[in-house]
Design an enzyme around this catalytic site. Structure first.
Site, PDB file in Angstrom:
ATOM      1  N   LYS A 152       4.001  -3.974   2.060  1.00  0.00           N
ATOM      2  CA  LYS A 152       5.103  -4.940   1.889  1.00  0.00           C
ATOM      3  C   LYS A 152       6.419  -4.349   2.381  1.00  0.00           C
ATOM      4  CE  LYS A 152       2.707  -6.948  -2.088  1.00  0.00           C
ATOM      5  NZ  LYS A 152       2.474  -6.787  -3.521  1.00  0.00           N
ATOM      6  N   VAL A 212       4.779 -10.801   0.771  1.00  0.00           N
ATOM      7  CA  VAL A 212       5.695  -9.850   0.113  1.00  0.00           C
ATOM      8  C   VAL A 212       6.265 -10.469  -1.155  1.00  0.00           C
ATOM      9  CG1 VAL A 212       7.816  -8.500   0.350  1.00  0.00           C
ATOM     10  CG2 VAL A 212       6.328  -8.835   2.332  1.00  0.00           C
ATOM     11  N   VAL A 223      -5.485 -17.138  -5.269  1.00  0.00           N
ATOM     12  CA  VAL A 223      -4.360 -17.766  -4.563  1.00  0.00           C
ATOM     13  C   VAL A 223      -4.810 -19.070  -3.885  1.00  0.00           C
ATOM     14  CG1 VAL A 223      -2.570 -17.441  -2.815  1.00  0.00           C
ATOM     15  CG2 VAL A 223      -3.281 -15.516  -4.242  1.00  0.00           C
TER      16      VAL A 223
HETATM   17  N1  HSE Z   1      -1.817  -6.576  -6.034  1.00  0.00           N
HETATM   18  C1  HSE Z   1      -0.568  -7.189  -5.726  1.00  0.00           C
HETATM   19  C2  HSE Z   1       0.418  -6.874  -6.837  1.00  0.00           C
HETATM   20  C3  HSE Z   1      -0.746  -8.670  -5.579  1.00  0.00           C
HETATM   21  O1  HSE Z   1      -0.010  -6.454  -7.916  1.00  0.00           O
HETATM   22  O2  HSE Z   1       1.602  -7.015  -6.638  1.00  0.00           O
HETATM   23  C4  HSE Z   1       0.417  -9.352  -4.952  1.00  0.00           C
HETATM   24  O3  HSE Z   1       0.649  -8.910  -3.645  1.00  0.00           O
END
Ligand code: HSE
Length: 437
Positions: free
Chosen positions: A205, A132, A14
């Site tokens: 989330k 999220v 990221v």
């Molecule tokens: N590991 C998370 C997913 C990354 O696969 O959604 C994004 O938050």
């Protein structure tokens, strides 16, 4: 005006995406924010590693404190993940009077109450859109776009890795481990991929979404999570036969008794748009009393989709740098003093419909025993399939869909069904949500 100087903690998937998007779209970003946004310093585990993105103009360091304490840095972007060093650095940035942008859902879900209180006190912002559903601006949509509504419930596919695994297993019959390895290689999976497949990441989330939807403090410790590791090919295909898809869903619902906060595999009608959200894509369905159901869809993980949300947060922060802290959008959508103490319900008290699969002896009266137990518990059957016994088998699979009932009542009924001598093994139970408007 001089560009706003940013310090980046973490130059991984990221972080790299954020640097690339900021550079590529610098002009558009400046036109939107009113000032340029420049990364001046970033941490990396190995500062000499060759990178696929342009790091010119960025001082690389392995010392996170050098980023947080850099005298020119006004905004710290935290992309290192985890809750130890990240928490320490975010609190240090806030205490140093710096704004923070983070993609760290675990950090916000577990320590958000403390972080926001400190930020409030220091008059700085902590923005977390990327925490999220990756690139989907769902935090902004709920916090600002739906601010006129009472949010009644929301349901989301909010883990890209888990959705990618379920989709590949269903469409291509691939193995769980094989698909997970691909998700890891693509940079979607968490450092500890059990967070993805056991629903922990989705729970983080969902905790955040529930707080901004209902105006309650963050309470990850009360979120119920069940993973996808026990979903079998046969359940996927029976569900399809009945017109449903199995998705790993996060559900937050406001009821008269309290708030349901739960992540688990869920049958949803295949005609719903959200049932057709496949691969690494995420979607969140939000039901407001005024607007009705609304659906937010997009890439839930990956370098540039997540960077899209990080950069949007940076633009937001830069736009209000000079605004009076009292007049900014509150971190959790509701004014800090107006958060409600509504209880989060224990899982026994949640109400949902169920898919049940049992292995029953192929003889008269067995189904009558099972349906009597369900009827005595007030559980109404919505649909039922009984399969022919396989060649030479003495038991048959029976699949039932029930109406909504509390989890506690369903647990009691399942225990009685499993105690019948004519039932072999455990009853498979998957929760079912119609997600009707
Ligand atoms: N590991 C998370 C997913 C990354 O696969 O959604 C994004 O938050």
């Amino acid at each position: 005006m001089n560009p706003v100087k940013v310090g980046l903690l973490g130059l991984g998937t990221v972080g790299g995406g954020t640097v690339s998007v900021l550079k590529r779209n610098a002009q558009e970003i400046q036109r939107r924010a009113g000032r340029g946004i420049e990364v001046v310093i970033a941490t990396a585990r190995d500062i000499n590693k060759p990178r696929s993105f342009d790091t010119s103009g960025i001082e690389l360091t392995s010392d996170p404190a050098a980023v947080v304490n850099h005298p020119d840095v006004e905004v710290v972007v935290e992309l290192i993940g985890g809750t130890d060093l990240a928490f320490e650095m975010v609190m240090a940035a806030i205490n140093g009077g710096k704004h923070v942008v983070t993609a760290n859902k675990a950090l916000i879900a577990k320590h958000g109450n403390e972080i926001f209180a400190a930020a409030q006190q220091k008059g700085v912002m902590v923005a977390f859109e990327a925490a999220v559903a990756g690139g989907i601006p769902v935090i902004k949509a709920i916090r600002e776009g739906l601010a006129g509504n009472q949010i009644q419930w929301l349901a989301g596919i909010i883990n890209g890795t888990g959705n990618f695994i379920l989709t590949e297993m269903r469409d291509k019959g691939r193995d769980f481990a094989d698909v997970l390895a691909e998700a890891q290689a693509l940079g979607y999976a968490e450092a500890d991929p059990t967070f993805d497949v056991e629903g922990i990441d989705a729970g983080h989330k969902l905790t955040i979404l529930a707080s901004i939807a209902f105006g309650i403090p963050l309470q990850f410790d009360k979120c119920f999570t069940e993973g996808i590791t026990k979903i079998t090919r046969e359940d996927v295909s029976y569900a399809e036969e009945l017109g449903y898809r199995i998705k790993h869903l996060g559900v937050a619902r406001r009821t008269a008794e309290g708030v349901e906060l739960r992540v688990h595999p869920t049958l949803i009608p295949e005609r719903r748009l959200i049932a057709n959200v496949d691969g690494v894509m995420n979607a969140v369905l939000v039901k407001g009393d005024a607007v009705g159901p609304t659906l937010y869809y997009g890439a839930g993980a990956g370098a540039e989709p997540t960077a899209s949300a990080v950069v949007a947060d940076l633009v937001d922060v830069v736009r209000v740098l000079t605004a009076d802290p009292e007049n900014r959008v509150p971190h959790l959508a509701f004014q800090p003093g107006a958060l409600a103490d509504t209880q989060i319900l224990p899982v026994d008290a949640i109400k949902t419909a169920y898919y049940l699969r049992l292995e029953a002896a192929d003889k008269a009266g067995v189904l009558a025993d099972v349906t009597r137990i369900l009827a005595d518990a007030g559980i109404s059957i919505e649909a039922m399939i009984q399969k022919e016994p396989a060649e030479g088998a003495t038991t048959v699979p029976v699949i039932m869909l029930t109406h909504r009932i509390s989890e506690g009542q369903m647990n009691a009924a399942i225990a009685k069904i499993e105690a019948l001598v004519s039932i072999t093994g455990k009853v498979t139970r998957i929760r079912l949500e119609t997600l009707a408007a």
